[in-house]
Design an enzyme around this catalytic site. Structure first.
Site, PDB file in Angstrom:
ATOM      1  N   ASN A 162     -13.425   4.410  -5.460  1.00 24.12           N
ATOM      2  CA  ASN A 162     -13.262   5.508  -4.490  1.00 24.12           C
ATOM      3  C   ASN A 162     -13.571   5.065  -3.061  1.00 24.12           C
ATOM      4  O   ASN A 162     -14.741   5.074  -2.652  1.00 24.12           O
ATOM      5  CB  ASN A 162     -14.161   6.688  -4.883  1.00 24.12           C
ATOM      6  CG  ASN A 162     -13.629   7.412  -6.099  1.00 24.12           C
ATOM      7  OD1 ASN A 162     -13.398   6.808  -7.143  1.00 24.12           O
ATOM      8  ND2 ASN A 162     -13.419   8.709  -5.976  1.00 24.12           N
ATOM      9  N   TYR A 210       0.838  10.798 -10.681  1.00 21.41           N
ATOM     10  CA  TYR A 210       0.385   9.775  -9.725  1.00 21.41           C
ATOM     11  C   TYR A 210      -0.202   8.578 -10.472  1.00 21.41           C
ATOM     12  O   TYR A 210       0.156   7.421 -10.224  1.00 21.41           O
ATOM     13  CB  TYR A 210      -0.654  10.356  -8.761  1.00 21.41           C
ATOM     14  CG  TYR A 210      -1.398   9.274  -8.020  1.00 21.41           C
ATOM     15  CD1 TYR A 210      -0.783   8.549  -7.003  1.00 21.41           C
ATOM     16  CD2 TYR A 210      -2.713   8.930  -8.380  1.00 21.41           C
ATOM     17  CE1 TYR A 210      -1.456   7.512  -6.353  1.00 21.41           C
ATOM     18  CE2 TYR A 210      -3.388   7.907  -7.729  1.00 21.41           C
ATOM     19  CZ  TYR A 210      -2.763   7.202  -6.723  1.00 21.41           C
ATOM     20  OH  TYR A 210      -3.419   6.173  -6.086  1.00 21.41           O
ATOM     21  N   ASP A 237     -10.487  16.126 -13.993  1.00 19.05           N
ATOM     22  CA  ASP A 237     -11.562  15.235 -13.536  1.00 19.05           C
ATOM     23  C   ASP A 237     -12.327  14.641 -14.719  1.00 19.05           C
ATOM     24  O   ASP A 237     -12.642  15.345 -15.679  1.00 19.05           O
ATOM     25  CB  ASP A 237     -12.580  16.009 -12.682  1.00 19.05           C
ATOM     26  CG  ASP A 237     -12.215  16.010 -11.204  1.00 19.05           C
ATOM     27  OD1 ASP A 237     -11.217  15.354 -10.841  1.00 19.05           O
ATOM     28  OD2 ASP A 237     -12.927  16.662 -10.431  1.00 19.05           O
ATOM     29  N   THR A 239      -7.784   4.873 -11.780  1.00 21.34           N
ATOM     30  CA  THR A 239      -7.228   5.945 -12.607  1.00 21.34           C
ATOM     31  C   THR A 239      -6.462   5.387 -13.814  1.00 21.34           C
ATOM     32  O   THR A 239      -6.361   6.062 -14.843  1.00 21.34           O
ATOM     33  CB  THR A 239      -6.352   6.879 -11.727  1.00 21.34           C
ATOM     34  OG1 THR A 239      -6.162   8.106 -12.392  1.00 21.34           O
ATOM     35  CG2 THR A 239      -5.019   6.283 -11.396  1.00 21.34           C
ATOM     36  N   PHE A 274       0.822  -1.220   0.000  1.00 21.58           N
ATOM     37  CA  PHE A 274       0.000   0.000   0.000  1.00 21.58           C
ATOM     38  C   PHE A 274       0.852   1.265   0.000  1.00 21.58           C
ATOM     39  O   PHE A 274       0.355   2.337  -0.346  1.00 21.58           O
ATOM     40  CB  PHE A 274      -0.874   0.062   1.272  1.00 21.58           C
ATOM     41  CG  PHE A 274      -1.907  -1.011   1.370  1.00 21.58           C
ATOM     42  CD1 PHE A 274      -3.164  -0.831   0.826  1.00 21.58           C
ATOM     43  CD2 PHE A 274      -1.636  -2.217   2.021  1.00 21.58           C
ATOM     44  CE1 PHE A 274      -4.136  -1.814   0.920  1.00 21.58           C
ATOM     45  CE2 PHE A 274      -2.599  -3.198   2.128  1.00 21.58           C
ATOM     46  CZ  PHE A 274      -3.847  -3.005   1.574  1.00 21.58           C
ATOM     47  N   LYS A 315      -0.170   9.672  -2.769  1.00 20.77           N
ATOM     48  CA  LYS A 315      -1.425   9.517  -3.513  1.00 20.77           C
ATOM     49  C   LYS A 315      -2.135  10.814  -3.887  1.00 20.77           C
ATOM     50  O   LYS A 315      -3.255  10.781  -4.373  1.00 20.77           O
ATOM     51  CB  LYS A 315      -2.378   8.642  -2.700  1.00 20.77           C
ATOM     52  CG  LYS A 315      -2.747   9.261  -1.358  1.00 20.77           C
ATOM     53  CD  LYS A 315      -3.923   8.594  -0.706  1.00 20.77           C
ATOM     54  CE  LYS A 315      -4.282   9.252   0.593  1.00 20.77           C
ATOM     55  NZ  LYS A 315      -5.454   8.708   1.227  1.00 20.77           N
ATOM     56  N   SER A 317      -5.193   1.509  -9.046  1.00 19.39           N
ATOM     57  CA  SER A 317      -6.268   2.496  -8.989  1.00 19.39           C
ATOM     58  C   SER A 317      -7.070   2.481 -10.276  1.00 19.39           C
ATOM     59  O   SER A 317      -6.525   2.226 -11.361  1.00 19.39           O
ATOM     60  CB  SER A 317      -5.635   3.872  -8.798  1.00 19.39           C
ATOM     61  OG  SER A 317      -6.580   4.882  -9.052  1.00 19.39           O
ATOM     62  N   LYS A 366       1.010   4.360 -10.945  1.00 23.87           N
ATOM     63  CA  LYS A 366       0.216   3.143 -10.731  1.00 23.87           C
ATOM     64  C   LYS A 366       0.261   2.255 -11.980  1.00 23.87           C
ATOM     65  O   LYS A 366       0.403   1.037 -11.875  1.00 23.87           O
ATOM     66  CB  LYS A 366      -1.231   3.513 -10.401  1.00 23.87           C
ATOM     67  CG  LYS A 366      -1.379   4.150  -9.031  1.00 23.87           C
ATOM     68  CD  LYS A 366      -1.067   3.161  -7.928  1.00 23.87           C
ATOM     69  CE  LYS A 366      -0.739   3.809  -6.620  1.00 23.87           C
ATOM     70  NZ  LYS A 366      -0.214   2.900  -5.610  1.00 23.87           N
TER      71      LYS A 366
END
Ligand code: NAD
Ligand code: UFG
Length: 335
Positions: free
Chosen positions: A178, A148, A292, A126, A80, A84, A124, A152
């Protein structure tokens, strides 16, 4: 034999340490406390009634990681640890690549050296970029809008290449949607430093009066009410998803979405929070936040079919538990 949980005192890691212990695993935690507090260890020991070995080390430090593997027989790693904050990663990309990528390489090397075969990685949603919704594990990864997200995607590729070179390793890449909410005791949760970047911690701090009002980033998206839509998942469900992934992992690389499969808008979060907690959340509409996406959610069927895991807790539970934790922070000054 123990499971090494890196970043185990952070938000998701701490809930997973609890879930692992509840499932009967022995756990060792490594965390450098860059975004957590040592008191979380006390809370975990109190909740689980177990002594949890803890190493305050940086998992990019090869020597420190190897020393830990020497000392403890490790059966598997849950990784983990990492930075982030999306916005910070744009301003300080090298810090993000250095920490997030190097930590993964360092831990994979230690696993190779010590023949630790199981590895679970915090990825993620993302990494899907702006693929078609719902996101499915079979989709090609698309560029993300920030360093970020790239760390990942890189982490995933590094681990895939590693397993391609030696198929005896068993890797699970978990793509979180989320995570919100908290342990129902109110003792573990998310307490970001400074002004929160994410929606739920912002909402709870507005509820508490620490912040004046929520800024809703855009109400002109092509969604049912114009606000952004995400797949919010209770952090306790997410933690249990890790246990299921570990229990089922077999040699090779396995990718799972950990989400609910349902989308919720910012307005729906506000309304649910207000209803279950009987608190008003003042808000104002502001411009969209750069980077976003309008809406996304998981196709969560693969985890259900292969791991027998699915998210059980409701949006009401998430809002209630998040607020319970925020209120408890008055009493206990921990993360
Ligand atoms: P967090 O910041 O609460 O926890 C991360 C923990 O790792 C912290 O305790 C921090 O002190 C520690 N850490 C960071 N770098 C370290 C290092 N080099 N060595 C040792 N410890 C280190 O974050 P979180 O929300 O619990 O996220 C955990 C993981 O899940 C991260 O990898 C994050 O990128 C990923 N993730 C989080 C979300 C989310 O919304 N929270 C979504 C998708 C993926
Ligand atoms: N939002 C607001 N106001 C705020 C904060 C957020 O309106 O103050 C909105 C956002 O525009 C978005 C939604 O609330 O529509 C959720 O935003 P978050 O910042 O809580 O979460 P993101 O979906 O932007 O990103 C989070 C993590 C990423 C991770 C991603 C995975 O921050 O690290 O989920 O899906 F990659």
């Amino acid at each position: 034999m123990s499971i090494l949980v890196t970043g185990g005192l952070g938000y998701i890691g701490s809930h997973t340490v609890n879930a692992l212990i509840e499932a009967g695993y022995s756990v060792v935690v490594a965390d450098n406390l860059s975004n957590s507090k040592a008191q979380v260890l006390d809370v975990l020991q109190q909740i689980t009634n177990k002594n949890i070995p803890f190493y305050q080390i940086d998992v990019t430090d090869e020597q420190a990681v190897n020393d830990l593997f020497e000392k403890h027989p490790i059966e598997g790693v849950m990784h983990f640890a990492g930075y982030k904050a999306v916005g910070e990663s744009v301003l300080q990309p090298l810090k993000y690549y250095q920490n997030n990528v190097l930590s993964t390489i360092t831990l994979a090397n230690a696993c190779k050296q010590f023949q630790v075969k199981k590895f679970v990685f915090s990825s993620s949603a993302t990494v899907y970029g702006d693929n078609e919704v719902p996101f499915k594990e079979t989709m090609s990864l698309l560029p993300t809008t920030n360093p970020y997200g790239e760390t990942k995607a890189m982490g995933e590729r590094i681990l895939k290449d590693w397993v391609n070179s030696d198929s005896s390793f068993a890797v699970s890449l978990l793509r979180y949607f989320n995570p919100i909410g908290a342990h129902p005791s109110g003792l573990l949760g998310e307490s970001p430093n400074g002004i929160p970047n994410n929606l739920m911690p912002y909402v709870t701090q507005v509820a508490k009066g620490k912040l004046k009002e929520l800024q809703v980033f855009g109400n002109d998206y092509p969604t049912s009410d114009g606000t952004g839509v995400r797949d919010y998942i209770h952090v306790m469900d997410l933690a249990e998803g890790h246990v299921a992934a570990l229990q089922h992992v077999t040699p090779g690389v396995h990718i799972y979405n950990l989400g609910t499969g349902a989308g919720t808008s910012v307005f729906e979060i506000i309304q649910t929070f207000e209803r279950v907690n009987a608190i008003k959340i003042p808000y104002k509409i502001v411009n969209r936040r750069p980077g976003d996406l309008a809406f996304y959610y998981a196709d969560a069927t693969k985890a259900k079919d292969e791991l027998g895991w699915y998210a059980k807790r409701t949006l009401e539970d998430m809002c209630r538990d998040a607020w319970h934790f925020e209120k408890s922070l008055n009493l206990i000054q921990i993360k």
